[in-house]
Design an enzyme around this catalytic site. Structure first.
Site, PDB file in Angstrom:
ATOM      1  N   LYS A 114      28.024 -30.902  31.054  1.00 55.79           N
ATOM      2  CA  LYS A 114      29.418 -30.455  31.144  1.00 55.79           C
ATOM      3  C   LYS A 114      30.396 -31.598  30.896  1.00 55.79           C
ATOM      4  O   LYS A 114      31.399 -31.424  30.197  1.00 55.79           O
ATOM      5  CB  LYS A 114      29.682 -29.792  32.496  1.00 55.79           C
ATOM      6  CG  LYS A 114      28.998 -28.434  32.661  1.00 55.79           C
ATOM      7  CD  LYS A 114      29.390 -27.480  31.544  1.00 55.79           C
ATOM      8  CE  LYS A 114      28.780 -26.109  31.705  1.00 55.79           C
ATOM      9  NZ  LYS A 114      29.104 -25.211  30.566  1.00 55.79           N
ATOM     10  N   TYR A 128      22.801 -30.471  34.223  1.00 51.51           N
ATOM     11  CA  TYR A 128      23.876 -29.528  33.960  1.00 51.51           C
ATOM     12  C   TYR A 128      25.225 -30.233  34.005  1.00 51.51           C
ATOM     13  O   TYR A 128      26.076 -30.048  33.124  1.00 51.51           O
ATOM     14  CB  TYR A 128      23.827 -28.415  34.999  1.00 51.51           C
ATOM     15  CG  TYR A 128      24.898 -27.359  34.872  1.00 51.51           C
ATOM     16  CD1 TYR A 128      24.853 -26.403  33.860  1.00 51.51           C
ATOM     17  CD2 TYR A 128      25.949 -27.294  35.791  1.00 51.51           C
ATOM     18  CE1 TYR A 128      25.821 -25.417  33.758  1.00 51.51           C
ATOM     19  CE2 TYR A 128      26.924 -26.313  35.699  1.00 51.51           C
ATOM     20  CZ  TYR A 128      26.853 -25.380  34.680  1.00 51.51           C
ATOM     21  OH  TYR A 128      27.823 -24.396  34.593  1.00 51.51           O
ATOM     22  N   GLY A 148      26.320 -16.342  23.612  1.00 52.47           N
ATOM     23  CA  GLY A 148      25.908 -16.080  24.994  1.00 52.47           C
ATOM     24  C   GLY A 148      26.553 -14.820  25.544  1.00 52.47           C
ATOM     25  O   GLY A 148      26.870 -14.723  26.728  1.00 52.47           O
ATOM     26  N   LEU A 188      25.543 -11.905  26.282  1.00 55.45           N
ATOM     27  CA  LEU A 188      24.857 -11.056  27.252  1.00 55.45           C
ATOM     28  C   LEU A 188      24.702 -11.735  28.611  1.00 55.45           C
ATOM     29  O   LEU A 188      24.052 -11.196  29.511  1.00 55.45           O
ATOM     30  CB  LEU A 188      23.482 -10.646  26.717  1.00 55.45           C
ATOM     31  CG  LEU A 188      23.498  -9.839  25.423  1.00 55.45           C
ATOM     32  CD1 LEU A 188      22.085  -9.444  25.022  1.00 55.45           C
ATOM     33  CD2 LEU A 188      24.376  -8.603  25.549  1.00 55.45           C
ATOM     34  N   GLY A 189      25.303 -12.911  28.768  1.00 58.81           N
ATOM     35  CA  GLY A 189      25.233 -13.623  30.032  1.00 58.81           C
ATOM     36  C   GLY A 189      26.234 -13.090  31.041  1.00 58.81           C
ATOM     37  O   GLY A 189      26.948 -12.108  30.798  1.00 58.81           O
ATOM     38  N   GLN A 190      26.312 -13.757  32.190  1.00 63.60           N
ATOM     39  CA  GLN A 190      27.160 -13.295  33.288  1.00 63.60           C
ATOM     40  C   GLN A 190      28.620 -13.199  32.871  1.00 63.60           C
ATOM     41  O   GLN A 190      29.279 -12.183  33.106  1.00 63.60           O
ATOM     42  CB  GLN A 190      27.028 -14.240  34.493  1.00 63.60           C
ATOM     43  CG  GLN A 190      27.851 -13.782  35.694  1.00 63.60           C
ATOM     44  CD  GLN A 190      27.933 -14.818  36.791  1.00 63.60           C
ATOM     45  OE1 GLN A 190      27.897 -16.021  36.528  1.00 63.60           O
ATOM     46  NE2 GLN A 190      28.048 -14.371  38.022  1.00 63.60           N
ATOM     47  N   ARG A 205      18.935 -12.810  22.249  1.00 64.00           N
ATOM     48  CA  ARG A 205      18.099 -11.625  22.399  1.00 64.00           C
ATOM     49  C   ARG A 205      18.992 -10.386  22.401  1.00 64.00           C
ATOM     50  O   ARG A 205      20.182 -10.476  22.685  1.00 64.00           O
ATOM     51  CB  ARG A 205      17.315 -11.671  23.712  1.00 64.00           C
ATOM     52  CG  ARG A 205      18.204 -11.564  24.932  1.00 64.00           C
ATOM     53  CD  ARG A 205      17.615 -12.184  26.175  1.00 64.00           C
ATOM     54  NE  ARG A 205      18.407 -11.941  27.363  1.00 64.00           N
ATOM     55  CZ  ARG A 205      19.549 -12.570  27.645  1.00 64.00           C
ATOM     56  NH1 ARG A 205      20.048 -13.463  26.811  1.00 64.00           N
ATOM     57  NH2 ARG A 205      20.203 -12.308  28.768  1.00 64.00           N
ATOM     58  N   ASP A 210      23.880 -13.167  20.860  1.00 60.18           N
ATOM     59  CA  ASP A 210      22.999 -13.706  21.897  1.00 60.18           C
ATOM     60  C   ASP A 210      21.632 -13.935  21.273  1.00 60.18           C
ATOM     61  O   ASP A 210      21.331 -13.379  20.211  1.00 60.18           O
ATOM     62  CB  ASP A 210      22.893 -12.778  23.100  1.00 60.18           C
ATOM     63  CG  ASP A 210      22.575 -13.528  24.387  1.00 60.18           C
ATOM     64  OD1 ASP A 210      21.441 -14.048  24.495  1.00 60.18           O
ATOM     65  OD2 ASP A 210      23.442 -13.611  25.274  1.00 60.18           O
TER      66      ASP A 210
END
Length: 320
Positions: free
Chosen positions: A145, A141, A8, A10-12, A36, A34
């Protein structure tokens, strides 16, 4: 930590964490992955692999080929998006986590994955939310978690895997645009303040949630991963926070620098319901005592830096 695999990326969180880790440990030691390749700078500044975390064989092959000794697993759908696509969220968030844990177990890696204040629910104490308390979230979500926290604990107790994790509050950053989280209003409000001078919030006034400026969040990840394991009691779900704010508090802070800033409301019932199921503010004393966590940015310090950074980006965009 020598060779670190980040999913992940390229995420925040991932895009900024990879940059920080490459600065600290060297570009070639941080393997960003990632699903993409968007052409982001981190795909060019060091090793990058296109990787679907639901493909366990591909993940293992990438980790083994790069001789990974640390896995930082960030790939996941965020809260609002997960609620819109719950089955996809379960398959990606939990399937990807199991695969990442198995890779770490087979290769003997240190392991980190984030949890969230979304792991709490309506029956959790709202104020001074304890480190150890009831967790009955009412969102997919949140279910992901809580399940992830328990699964990482299982891998630690069952296999001795060095698993670690943080319950992140809402994260605010000028680098990466919002990506489908309930706390995203607290990012959007700064972007809109700079570009429009006003903002219409999808979260109602008086809705307090924990927040943190991204630099503090990144420091927390590194600090926890470098902490003495003998001192870690909780390991996989440390409460951390820097501030508890509602939209009005952020607007008041912005007006100290932009007196004409206007805030309005068009509440999104779905995201409002999620926000109301979370705590008002949490107790982060366990993180402070077990590995020395302490946030550097309060609300006004964050606001000053956010507005300054975003104003510079806005000026550059206009020149381009």
């Amino acid at each position: 930590m020598k060779n670190i695999l980040v999913t992940g990326a390229l995420g925040q969180i991932g895009s900024e964490l990879v940059a920080k880790l490459r600065h600290m440990y060297g570009n070639d030691q941080i393997i960003a992955t990632d699903v993409r390749n968007t052409g982001h700078e981190i795909t060019r500044s060091g090793p990058f692999e296109t990787l679907d975390v639901t493909d366990d064989k591909a993940m293992f092959e990438v980790a083994k080929r790069h001789r990974v000794d640390t896995v930082i697993h960030l790939a996941a759908l965020l809260s609002a998006t997960a609620e819109e696509k719950p089955l996809l969220a379960w398959n990606l968030n939990m399937g990807g986590l199991v695969n990442a844990l198995e890779v770490a177990r087979e290769l003997g890696c240190q392991f980190f994955t984030p949890s969230s204040i979304g792991a709490f629910g309506p029956s959790t104490p709202k104020d001074h939310t304890p480190q150890d308390t009831i967790q009955r979230p009412t969102t997919m979500y949140g279910v992901n978690k809580v399940s992830g926290e328990l699964l990482c604990d299982y891998y630690f107790h069952k296999y001795g895997l060095d698993t670690r994790g943080i319950r992140f509050p809402g994260l605010i950053s000028y680098v990466t645009p919002p990506g489908g989280g309930t706390t995203d209003y607290a990012v959007e409000i700064y972007y809109e303040a700079v570009s429009q001078g006003r903002y219409v919030s999808f979260i109602d006034k008086g809705t307090y949630m924990d927040m943190m400026y991204m630099p503090d969040a990144l420091d927390a990840v590194v600090q926890l991963m470098e902490a003495d394991p003998a001192k870690l009691v909780h390991r996989n779900a440390f409460n951390i926070t820097a501030m508890s704010v509602d939209p009005e508090a952020i607007a008041a802070s912005i007006r100290k620098m932009m007196p004409s800033f206007a805030l309005g409301y068009q509440v999104d019932p779905k995201r409002q319901a999620i926000a109301e199921s979370w705590p008002n503010f949490i107790d982060a004393s366990a993180a402070a005592s077990e590995w020395g966590f302490q946030a550097k940015y309060d609300l006004d310090a964050m606001t000053q830096d956010m507005l300054s950074q975003l104003s510079s980006k806005e000026m550059l965009a206009r020149k381009a």
